[in-house]
Motif scaffolding. Sequence first.
Motif, PDB file in Angstrom:
ATOM      1  N   GLN A   1       0.807  -1.214   0.000  1.00  0.00           N
ATOM      2  CA  GLN A   1       0.000   0.000   0.000  1.00  0.00           C
ATOM      3  C   GLN A   1       0.845   1.270   0.000  1.00  0.00           C
ATOM      4  N   GLU A   2       2.149   1.145   0.178  1.00  0.00           N
ATOM      5  CA  GLU A   2       3.014   2.325   0.242  1.00  0.00           C
ATOM      6  C   GLU A   2       3.778   2.486  -1.069  1.00  0.00           C
ATOM      7  N   PRO A   3       3.607   3.587  -1.782  1.00  0.00           N
ATOM      8  CA  PRO A   3       4.261   3.754  -3.088  1.00  0.00           C
ATOM      9  C   PRO A   3       5.779   3.604  -3.043  1.00  0.00           C
ATOM     10  N   HIS A   5       7.492   1.409  -1.787  1.00  0.00           N
ATOM     11  CA  HIS A   5       7.882   0.012  -1.945  1.00  0.00           C
ATOM     12  C   HIS A   5       7.441  -0.593  -3.282  1.00  0.00           C
ATOM     13  N   TRP A   6       6.739   0.171  -4.135  1.00  0.00           N
ATOM     14  CA  TRP A   6       6.285  -0.395  -5.403  1.00  0.00           C
ATOM     15  C   TRP A   6       7.426  -0.859  -6.305  1.00  0.00           C
ATOM     16  N   LEU A   9       8.528  -4.167  -5.061  1.00  0.00           N
ATOM     17  CA  LEU A   9       7.566  -5.226  -5.364  1.00  0.00           C
ATOM     18  C   LEU A   9       7.738  -5.716  -6.801  1.00  0.00           C
ATOM     19  N   ILE A  10       7.897  -4.792  -7.745  1.00  0.00           N
ATOM     20  CA  ILE A  10       8.104  -5.188  -9.140  1.00  0.00           C
ATOM     21  C   ILE A  10       9.381  -6.003  -9.272  1.00  0.00           C
ATOM     22  N   LEU A 217       1.701   5.204 -10.226  1.00  0.00           N
ATOM     23  CA  LEU A 217       1.275   3.994 -10.923  1.00  0.00           C
ATOM     24  C   LEU A 217       1.747   3.935 -12.374  1.00  0.00           C
ATOM     25  N   THR A 220       5.494   2.998 -12.591  1.00  0.00           N
ATOM     26  CA  THR A 220       5.905   1.717 -12.007  1.00  0.00           C
ATOM     27  C   THR A 220       5.153   0.562 -12.665  1.00  0.00           C
ATOM     28  N   PHE A 221       3.927   0.314 -12.212  1.00  0.00           N
ATOM     29  CA  PHE A 221       3.167  -0.818 -12.743  1.00  0.00           C
ATOM     30  C   PHE A 221       2.778  -0.601 -14.197  1.00  0.00           C
TER      31      PHE A 221
END
Length: 246
Positions: A1-3, A5-6, A9-10, A217, A220-221
Amino acid sequence: QEPYHWPLLIYLLLVCLYPFASSCAHTFSSMSARARHICYFCDYGALSLYSLGCAFAYGAYAMPDHWVSGVLHRYFVPAAAFNSFVCTGLSCYSRFPELEHPRLSKVLRTAAFVYPFLYDNIPLFSRLLFCFWSNCAWNEAVAGYCYHLLFALLTGFLFASHLPERLAPGRFDYIGHSHQLFHICAVLGTHFQLEAILCDVCSRRAWLRGRLPAPGLPGTFGTAGLALLGNAAIIGAFTAALPRAP
């Protein structure tokens, strides 16, 4: 939920992808000649995406202090996404001249993975050289990156040299083959890379959050998703071209 760490995560998702794809390639590539090509197309695509995952992590957490918010930093991940297309395309193409020109095929495939590796690690090279020259503190992250680069170089050497089986053909077919050692060194290198990135994620968090906007977003994603679709399209194109292969 914390940007913040995005990007991590990827990176973690793509780190899981490349050993899985490689395992599938080795498992199912013996089904047919066509299956072998398709399996290794997917393997190459997963490795290309792993290189993009490294760029996400390095761009978010491992950039040298004096590069943060600079031109290279802003375009680091988009350029890595483009590199993933080049890497997948070149490595997939290298399977086509494999029978008629095996040496050319090997050179193309090696170049396809050396190029994104060198690009992704530009921040590490700069950071480590600066650290050695200025006698900075030797922390866990710096040590982890050094071990990662050491195992990465060993991985490339094993892939290119075919040692030890070329010295004693048939003796290392089951245990000790260079490709087995190649995979072991690759995973060990990724382990040290992960430990170093996690160290940077924690130790540089306050400093980075004060100088960089929160990851969004699209950057990143969105970028990761477009890279995934683009690499899948490249793999599909080469799969469709297989009937015309030698």
